[in-house]
Design an enzyme around this catalytic site. Structure first.
Site, PDB file in Angstrom:
ATOM      1  N   ASP A   1      28.126  35.466   3.983  1.00 43.84           N
ATOM      2  CA  ASP A   1      26.744  35.307   3.536  1.00 43.84           C
ATOM      3  C   ASP A   1      26.363  36.380   2.525  1.00 43.84           C
ATOM      4  OD1 ASP A   1      26.968  37.264   5.499  1.00 43.84           O
ATOM      5  OD2 ASP A   1      25.060  36.780   6.466  1.00 43.84           O
ATOM      6  N   CYS A   2      26.784  37.622   2.780  1.00 47.77           N
ATOM      7  CA  CYS A   2      26.496  38.706   1.831  1.00 47.77           C
ATOM      8  C   CYS A   2      27.193  38.458   0.499  1.00 47.77           C
ATOM      9  CB  CYS A   2      26.940  40.042   2.405  1.00 47.77           C
ATOM     10  SG  CYS A   2      25.945  40.631   3.789  1.00 47.77           S
TER      11      CYS A   2
ATOM     12  N   ASN B   1      23.785  33.969  12.543  1.00 48.21           N
ATOM     13  CA  ASN B   1      23.723  34.260  13.969  1.00 48.21           C
ATOM     14  C   ASN B   1      22.539  33.591  14.661  1.00 48.21           C
ATOM     15  OD1 ASN B   1      25.939  36.312  14.501  1.00 48.21           O
ATOM     16  ND2 ASN B   1      24.934  37.210  12.723  1.00 48.21           N
TER      17      ASN B   1
ATOM     18  N   GLY C   1      30.749  40.071   5.005  1.00 50.39           N
ATOM     19  CA  GLY C   1      30.348  38.759   5.475  1.00 50.39           C
ATOM     20  C   GLY C   1      30.262  37.745   4.342  1.00 50.39           C
TER      21      GLY C   1
ATOM     22  N   THR D   1      18.978  38.144  10.781  1.00 50.12           N
ATOM     23  CA  THR D   1      19.165  38.718  12.103  1.00 50.12           C
ATOM     24  C   THR D   1      19.531  40.191  11.970  1.00 50.12           C
ATOM     25  OG1 THR D   1      19.953  36.579  12.896  1.00 50.12           O
ATOM     26  CG2 THR D   1      20.396  38.490  14.285  1.00 50.12           C
TER      27      THR D   1
ATOM     28  N   ASP E   1      25.017  27.453   5.486  1.00 52.52           N
ATOM     29  CA  ASP E   1      25.056  28.879   5.808  1.00 52.52           C
ATOM     30  C   ASP E   1      24.921  29.023   7.320  1.00 52.52           C
ATOM     31  OD1 ASP E   1      24.716  31.645   6.014  1.00 52.52           O
ATOM     32  OD2 ASP E   1      22.580  31.544   5.499  1.00 52.52           O
ATOM     33  N   ILE E   2      26.024  29.344   7.994  1.00 51.41           N
ATOM     34  CA  ILE E   2      26.024  29.469   9.449  1.00 51.41           C
ATOM     35  C   ILE E   2      25.774  30.929   9.812  1.00 51.41           C
ATOM     36  CG2 ILE E   2      27.338  29.132  11.574  1.00 51.41           C
ATOM     37  CD1 ILE E   2      28.917  26.945  10.174  1.00 51.41           C
TER      38      ILE E   2
ATOM     39  N   ASP F   1      19.004  41.191   2.130  1.00 45.79           N
ATOM     40  CA  ASP F   1      18.897  39.960   2.914  1.00 45.79           C
ATOM     41  C   ASP F   1      18.278  40.300   4.258  1.00 45.79           C
ATOM     42  OD1 ASP F   1      19.159  37.604   4.340  1.00 45.79           O
ATOM     43  OD2 ASP F   1      21.196  37.208   3.661  1.00 45.79           O
TER      44      ASP F   1
ATOM     45  N   ILE G   1      21.362  27.974  11.394  1.00 41.50           N
ATOM     46  CA  ILE G   1      22.244  27.341  10.418  1.00 41.50           C
ATOM     47  C   ILE G   1      21.344  26.739   9.357  1.00 41.50           C
ATOM     48  CG2 ILE G   1      23.924  25.501  10.007  1.00 41.50           C
ATOM     49  CD1 ILE G   1      24.747  25.797  12.957  1.00 41.50           C
TER      50      ILE G   1
END
Length: 257
Positions: free
Chosen positions: A109-110, A9, A107, A132, A6-7, A129, A12
Site C-alpha cells: 500500500d505504501c 488491516n 508494504g 490503521t 487495496d486489502i 497515509d 478492503i
C-alpha cells in the site's frame, strides 16, 4: 475496465477505473474468515451498483498487507471474474526505487501511494497515509523512497485508550468544536484529535528540518481529509491516491511485458 483492490488491516477498498477515471469506490470490512464466495458476491454487487458486469472487467490489480485475506480474495477474483490478478510486489514496474535497509519489507500500500504521489503530483514529496497505521514516506525528486516513518493510526490509539481503561467509553473520532471540553466524551475527542494533529505537524516539521530540499506533502487515507483541512502543512489530500498509483503500476507493468 481495471479493478484495483487495496486489502488493508481494517478495510478492503475497491476502485473501478475506466478510461483513466475512477468510476466507483467501495469499502468492505476486512475479515479473515470470509470465504471466496462471500467476497465474490460483494465484488459483483458493487460492480452492478456502478453499472458494470464481470464481463466489463479487463484486469485486476491487488495491493495487500493482510496475507490471510489475500488467499480468499484472490480466489474470488479468479472464480467470479475469471482473471488472475496482478499483485503489487516483486516483478511489477512502479517507476519508484526504494533505498531503505530492507526494501522488501515496504508494504504494498505504501509503495502504491508513493507511485501515485510521485507520478501524479511530482517529487520530492512526503507521502502520508492515515490508516490503521499512520505512515510517512519520503520520495525524492528522482522517484526514490529514501526514508519512512510508521506510527499508530488515530483509531488504533483511541481503541487502546478506551480498551485499556475501565471507565472511559468508546467515542466517535471526529474534529471537536472546541478544545475546551466539558464532559468525558468531548474531552476524549478533543484530546485524541489535537494530540494526533500536533503529532502530524511535528513530524512534517522534523522531516523539513532534516531534509535539505523543499518538498510537498501529499496525504491520503481515512481521516486524512479532516486533518488536511486543519493544517497548512499538508499541500494535497487525495482519497484515491492508492488507486491512481495502482493504475500507474498496472499500466507500466503491462507495457513492459
Amino acid at each position: 475496465m481495471l479493478v484495483a483492490v487495496d486489502i488493508g488491516n481494517t478495510n478492503i477498498k475497491l476502485g473501478f477505473l475506466e478510461g483513466g477515471r475512477i468510476a466507483g469506490t467501495y469499502r468492505i470490512t476486512t475479515k479473515a474468515n470470509h470465504t471466496s464466495d462471500e467476497y465474490g458476491l460483494l465484488l459483483t454487487e458493487f460492480l452492478d451498483m456502478s453499472g458494470f458486469s464481470p464481463d466489463d472487467v479487463d484486469d485486476v490489480i491487488v495491493a495487500s498487507v493482510v496475507p490471510k485475506v489475500m488467499h480468499s480474495f484472490r480466489a474470488s477474483i479468479v472464480k467470479f471474474l475469471r482473471i488472475e490478478p496482478m499483485v503489487v510486489g516483486p516483478g511489477v514496474k512502479t517507476g519508484i526505487n526504494i533505498r531503505m535497509d530492507d526494501p522488501k519489507s515496504m508494504g504494498a500500500d505504501c509503495l502504491a501511494d508513493c507511485a501515485g504521489a510521485y507520478h501524479v503530483y511530482g517529487g520530492p514529496a512526503l507521502v502520508a497515509d492515515f490508516g490503521t497505521a499512520t505512515t510517512f514516506n519520503y520520495v525524492d525528486g528522482r522517484g526514490t523512497i529514501t526514508a519512512g516513518l510508521i506510527t499508530t493510526g488515530i483509531r488504533t490509539a483511541a481503541a487502546a485508550l478506551w480498551g485499556g481503561t475501565a471507565q472511559l467509553p468508546e467515542v466517535e473520532i471526529t474534529r471537536p468544536k472546541t478544545i475546551l471540553a466539558k464532559g468525558t466524551r468531548t474531552a476524549m475527542q478533543a484530546g485524541l484529535y489535537y494530540n494526533f494533529l500536533g503529532g502530524i505537524e511535528r513530524t512534517i516539521r522534523q522531516f523539513r528540518d532534516e531534509i535539505d530540499e523543499d518538498f510537498q506533502v501529499v496525504a491520503t487515507g481515512g481521516l486524512g481529509r479532516v486533518f488536511a483541512d486543519d493544517t497548512d502543512l499538508i499541500d494535497v489530500y487525495d482519497p484515491d491516491l492508492i488507486f491512481k498509483g495502482m493504475a500507474i503500476i498496472h499500466q507500466r507493468t503491462r507495457a513492459a511485458r
